[in-house]
Design a protein around this motif. Structure first.
Motif, PDB file in Angstrom:
ATOM      1  N   ALA A  99       9.920   4.498  12.657  1.00 53.57           N
ATOM      2  CA  ALA A  99       9.042   4.921  11.488  1.00 53.57           C
ATOM      3  C   ALA A  99       8.761   3.959  10.601  1.00 53.57           C
ATOM      4  N   THR A 100       7.436   4.043  10.140  1.00 50.70           N
ATOM      5  CA  THR A 100       6.928   3.081   9.022  1.00 50.70           C
ATOM      6  C   THR A 100       7.769   3.140   7.910  1.00 50.70           C
ATOM      7  N   LEU A 101       8.286   2.136   7.589  1.00 45.00           N
ATOM      8  CA  LEU A 101       9.097   1.809   6.079  1.00 45.00           C
ATOM      9  C   LEU A 101       8.151   1.366   5.134  1.00 45.00           C
ATOM     10  N   LEU A 102       7.065   0.266   5.466  1.00 41.55           N
ATOM     11  CA  LEU A 102       6.609  -0.399   4.425  1.00 41.55           C
ATOM     12  C   LEU A 102       5.376  -0.699   5.080  1.00 41.55           C
ATOM     13  N   GLN A 130       0.820  -1.152  -0.121  1.00 34.99           N
ATOM     14  CA  GLN A 130       0.146  -0.021  -0.098  1.00 34.99           C
ATOM     15  C   GLN A 130       0.802   1.447   0.081  1.00 34.99           C
ATOM     16  N   SER A 131       1.772   1.296   0.653  1.00 37.73           N
ATOM     17  CA  SER A 131       2.898   2.520   0.553  1.00 37.73           C
ATOM     18  C   SER A 131       4.118   2.101   1.245  1.00 37.73           C
ATOM     19  N   VAL A 132       5.231   2.832   0.845  1.00 39.83           N
ATOM     20  CA  VAL A 132       6.601   2.575   1.170  1.00 39.83           C
ATOM     21  C   VAL A 132       7.291   3.680   1.289  1.00 39.83           C
ATOM     22  N   VAL A 133       8.331   3.976   2.012  1.00 42.56           N
ATOM     23  CA  VAL A 133       9.016   5.201   2.247  1.00 42.56           C
ATOM     24  C   VAL A 133       9.786   5.563   1.203  1.00 42.56           C
ATOM     25  N   GLN A 134       9.912   6.880   0.875  1.00 40.03           N
ATOM     26  CA  GLN A 134      10.828   7.221  -0.497  1.00 40.03           C
ATOM     27  C   GLN A 134      12.247   6.858  -0.166  1.00 40.03           C
ATOM     28  N   HIS A 135      12.861   6.629  -1.374  1.00 37.59           N
ATOM     29  CA  HIS A 135      14.351   6.530  -1.457  1.00 37.59           C
ATOM     30  C   HIS A 135      15.063   7.858  -0.945  1.00 37.59           C
ATOM     31  N   GLY A 136      16.039   7.774  -0.006  1.00 41.45           N
ATOM     32  CA  GLY A 136      16.844   9.011   0.523  1.00 41.45           C
ATOM     33  C   GLY A 136      15.849   9.711   1.665  1.00 41.45           C
ATOM     34  N   THR A 137      14.947   8.801   2.181  1.00 46.49           N
ATOM     35  CA  THR A 137      14.437   9.829   3.530  1.00 46.49           C
ATOM     36  C   THR A 137      14.898   9.479   4.813  1.00 46.49           C
ATOM     37  N   ARG A 138      15.224  10.439   5.363  1.00 45.34           N
ATOM     38  CA  ARG A 138      15.905  10.390   6.838  1.00 45.34           C
ATOM     39  C   ARG A 138      14.611   9.828   7.962  1.00 45.34           C
ATOM     40  N   VAL A 139      14.757   8.830   8.607  1.00 41.32           N
ATOM     41  CA  VAL A 139      13.860   8.545   9.467  1.00 41.32           C
ATOM     42  C   VAL A 139      14.554   8.195  10.787  1.00 41.32           C
ATOM     43  N   VAL A 140      13.604   8.025  11.688  1.00 42.12           N
ATOM     44  CA  VAL A 140      13.749   7.882  13.278  1.00 42.12           C
ATOM     45  C   VAL A 140      13.487   6.416  13.515  1.00 42.12           C
ATOM     46  N   VAL A 150      17.005   6.020   4.537  1.00 43.07           N
ATOM     47  CA  VAL A 150      16.675   5.061   3.763  1.00 43.07           C
ATOM     48  C   VAL A 150      17.173   4.846   2.390  1.00 43.07           C
ATOM     49  N   PHE A 151      17.766   3.994   1.818  1.00 44.69           N
ATOM     50  CA  PHE A 151      18.102   3.502   0.614  1.00 44.69           C
ATOM     51  C   PHE A 151      17.547   2.409  -0.104  1.00 44.69           C
ATOM     52  N   HIS A 152      16.640   2.465  -1.349  1.00 43.50           N
ATOM     53  CA  HIS A 152      16.010   1.265  -1.780  1.00 43.50           C
ATOM     54  C   HIS A 152      17.261   0.442  -2.437  1.00 43.50           C
ATOM     55  N   GLY A 153      17.426  -0.777  -2.171  1.00 41.98           N
ATOM     56  CA  GLY A 153      18.379  -1.561  -2.669  1.00 41.98           C
ATOM     57  C   GLY A 153      19.459  -2.078  -1.699  1.00 41.98           C
ATOM     58  N   HIS A 189       3.168  -4.114   8.789  1.00 41.82           N
ATOM     59  CA  HIS A 189       3.951  -3.011   8.883  1.00 41.82           C
ATOM     60  C   HIS A 189       5.532  -3.222   9.511  1.00 41.82           C
ATOM     61  N   ILE A 190       6.213  -2.487   8.570  1.00 46.08           N
ATOM     62  CA  ILE A 190       7.647  -2.654   8.720  1.00 46.08           C
ATOM     63  C   ILE A 190       8.312  -1.624   9.197  1.00 46.08           C
ATOM     64  N   VAL A 191       8.900  -1.410  10.255  1.00 47.60           N
ATOM     65  CA  VAL A 191       9.495  -0.036  10.863  1.00 47.60           C
ATOM     66  C   VAL A 191      10.862  -0.050  10.941  1.00 47.60           C
ATOM     67  N   SER A 192      11.214   1.260  10.948  1.00 42.05           N
ATOM     68  CA  SER A 192      13.029   1.201  10.976  1.00 42.05           C
ATOM     69  C   SER A 192      13.382   0.952  12.512  1.00 42.05           C
TER      70      SER A 192
END
Length: 298
Positions: free
Chosen positions: A74-77, A61-71, A287-290, A278-281
């Motif tokens: 935080a929900t990643l996926l 349904q949703s995924v955090v954008q590439h390069g986002t700074r998270v704490v 966050v980097f995709h890959g 729910h996958i959290v940091s």
């Protein structure tokens, strides 16, 4: 870190002759420049993956954008779970109904196994009865039927003889004029008709006897022999099928039990996927995709 080597030369040589070949080294910083190829990599990186066990039922349904700074936290996926919940509910109902069906089928298999010795005894008993009936027909029934046929013909002959004798006696009585002419005529007609009927009955009986002995009885005998052979084949087939049918019942039950086990395993996979919706940091970062491994980005 390196060392720079420096030498000092005095204007006047006041050093004793024994120390003229000595040199004093003074420590001081220096730089070394070197060109080379390499890569930079974070000392602390956490690889986070999502592996669906039932991918056809999972939709992101949703995924955090590439390069986002998270704490941390935080929900990643986020996985859309409504379709997965419906699948779980339907599978739970199917498993419950199948458990009841398997319970009944197991009971039926157990009852069939317990009846197997009785089934074998019944087949053997029917084979014995079949052979007894066949032998009884040839030894007892057939001779009796032939005797009955002959006796019927004899009775018809006797009946004709009685009628003819009665007619003969009546004629003798009429010759004595003991009765009136009108009475004589009535009684004679009755006697003549009785004799005629008795002769016809004899002809019918003779015809029936001939047909019975030539046609009906041989056909009955052929049919009994054919039925005996067919019944023996059917009984032997029934006896032969007992073991394969028992094996088939157990194999089918085992197959359905395996299928039920697979359904329950599938239900567990659905539920594990639902738990991962729910996958959290696990920590703060970017966050980097890959994946980055030894300078290679994939």
């Amino acid at each position: 870190l390196g060392f720079l080597v420096a030498a000092e030369c005095p204007a006047k040589d006041k050093t004793p002759a024994s120390k003229k070949n000595w040199h004093r080294i003074q420590p001081s910083p220096f730089q070394v420049h070197l060109k080379t190829r390499g890569y930079l990599e974070s000392r602390s990186q956490k690889i986070i993956t999502f592996q669906s066990e039932v991918s056809e039922k999972v939709r992101i349904q949703s995924v955090v954008q590439h390069g986002t700074r998270v704490v941390p936290g935080a929900t990643l996926l986020h996985i859309e779970s409504e379709a997965l919940r419906r699948s779980i509910a339907a599978l739970v109902d199917e498993i419950e109904l199948t458990d009841l069906a398997l319970e009944l089928e197991t009971l039926a298999v157990q009852i069939a196994d317990r009846k197997e010795p009785l089934q074998r005894e019944s087949i053997q008993r029917r084979k014995g009865h079949l052979e007894q009936d066949y032998q009884h027909f040839h030894k007892t029934e057939k001779p009796q039927l032939m005797t009955n046929s002959r006796r019927a013909l004899e009775r018809a002959k006797f009946s004709l003889e009685y009628s003819l004798e009665e007619l003969h006696q009546l004629k003798k009585m009429y010759e004595a004029d003991d009765l009136t002419e009108e009475t004589e005529e009535i009684i004679l007609k009755r006697a003549q008709r009785a004799a005629k009927n008795a002769r016809h009955a004899l002809d019918q009986t003779r015809w029936k006897q001939e047909r019975y002995q030539v046609v009906s009885l041989p056909r009955s005998e052929e049919k009994m022999a054919s039925d005996r052979t067919r019944s023996r084949i059917d009984l032997e087939a029934s006896l032969t099928r007992i073991a394969p049918e028992k094996k088939q019942r157990h194999k089918n039950l085992q197959k359905r039990q395996r299928q039920q086990t697979e359904r329950k395993e599938l239900l567990n996979r659905y539920r594990r996927d639902l738990e991962k919706r729910h996958i959290v940091s696990p920590s703060a970062g970017i966050v980097f995709h890959g994946r980055l491994h030894e300078g290679v980005w994939s």
